[in-house]
Design an enzyme around this catalytic site. Structure first.
Site, short mmCIF file in Angstrom:
data_model
loop_
_atom_site.label_atom_id
_atom_site.label_comp_id
_atom_site.label_asym_id
_atom_site.label_seq_id
_atom_site.Cartn_x
_atom_site.Cartn_y
_atom_site.Cartn_z
N CYS A 49 27.17 39.22 7.81
CA CYS A 49 28.63 39.74 7.59
C CYS A 49 29.15 39.42 5.12
CB CYS A 49 29.36 40.39 8.00
SG CYS A 49 30.67 41.05 7.09
N CYS A 79 30.53 46.08 1.09
CA CYS A 79 29.56 45.37 1.30
C CYS A 79 28.95 43.96 0.58
CB CYS A 79 28.47 46.45 2.07
SG CYS A 79 27.67 45.48 3.03
N1 LIG Z 1 26.48 45.92 9.04
C1 LIG Z 1 25.53 45.32 8.45
C2 LIG Z 1 27.13 43.57 8.63
C3 LIG Z 1 28.27 43.17 7.94
C4 LIG Z 1 28.03 43.80 6.08
C5 LIG Z 1 29.33 43.10 5.84
N2 LIG Z 1 30.11 44.56 6.00
C6 LIG Z 1 29.23 42.65 4.68
O1 LIG Z 1 29.89 42.39 3.90
O2 LIG Z 1 28.33 42.06 4.48
C7 LIG Z 1 25.01 44.96 9.67
O3 LIG Z 1 24.98 45.06 10.92
O4 LIG Z 1 23.04 44.90 9.13
#
Ligand SMILES: N[C@@H](CCC[C@H](N)C(=O)O)C(=O)O
EC number: 5.1.1.7
Length: 265
Positions: A76, A199
């Protein structure tokens, strides 16, 4: 008996996380139901994910990341930026660090505008029709769209996330448009199963795809929760020295009450 665990809440451009100092390993990572409950926006604290800061002899600290569905997941980017600020707050690091994350070692530094985090190199980018699929620590599908006006990120994201190819393991889905010279990005996140305000790994994936098309090595991307900057060096087919930079903020501190909810805690 009720037990208490201290927690901190951070966000990085609106991607929000519960952070717990787990250097004594008192929080059990098998407790997926509790993590899901804590991330719940009505019955819990509310967050897109939960992050544990743990000890390791390989680096300054280790990051464990769970999505709001309670499951341990991959990297993340925004969470990585938040945990660096958290480590500084706890006095574990000064202004630079090396830490262990789900996708390996990362270096990072605190900057006047937040945290700059080095992400893993990317060399495999698959073209899927007009779209792209790549792994920036987490899997990301990137689709270019004309405009975000009246665009429904959740329903369009679900069509891709739950298609035959991705149904089982899931993928994050990013939609990017260029409007009035601004790069606008929205992301549907797997494991949250909703649109998030930002994200980090998705922003990196999108910047790389745009870099393939426009040749730029530094770009600013506008997410729902703020602006993130991505830079990298392109060497042949590979994107190296990728830096994700933007603001992070500690917004709450509090105590979690564990009322025999879990067998493990
Ligand atoms: N939900 C994603 C991982 C998290 C991504 C995140 N919010 C970021 O900032 O990169 C997954 O399970 O692939």
């Amino acid at each position: 008996m009720t037990r208490k665990i201290f927690f901190y809440k951070y966000h990085g451009t609106g991607n929000d996380f519960i952070l717990i100092d787990n250097r004594d390993f008192s929080f059990h990572i098998e407790n997926n139901e509790l993590i899901k409950h804590l991330c719940h926006r009505r019955f819990g604290i509310g967050a897109d994910g939960l992050i544990l800061l743990e000890n390791t002899n390989k680096a300054d600290f280790k990051m464990q990341y769970f999505n709001s569905d309670g499951n341990l997941s991959s990297m993340c980017g925004n969470g990585g930026r938040c945990i660096v600020a958290f480590a500084k707050y706890l006095g574990i690091i000064d202004n630079t660090t090396q830490f262990l994350a789900p996708d390996g070692m990362h270096s990072a530094e605190l900057t006047p505008s937040g945290v700059a985090l080095q992400m893993k190199d990317v060399s495999q980018i698959e073209q899927v029709g007009q779209d792209f699929y790549l792994d920036t620590g987490s899997p990301h599908y990137v689709k270019l769209i004309d405009s975000h006006e009246n665009f429904d990120t959740v329903s369009e994201g679900q069509k891709i996330r739950y298609n035959n190819r991705f149904n089982k393991v899931g993928t994050n889905v990013n939609f990017v448009s260029v409007e009035n010279n601004k790069i606008i990005l929205s992301t549907y996140e797997r494991g949250v199963e909703d649109e998030t305000y930002s994200c980090g790994t998705g922003t990196v994936a999108t910047a790389i795809v745009l870099g393939l098309l426009n040749g730029k090595e530094e770009q600013e991307l506008h997410t729902k929760g703020g602006i993130l900057k991505v830079s990298y060096t392109k060497k042949g087919e590979a994107f190296k020295n990728i830096i994700l930079e933007g603001p992070v903020e500690q917004v709450f501190q509090g105590e979690i009450l564990i009322k025999n909810r879990s067998k493990q805690l």
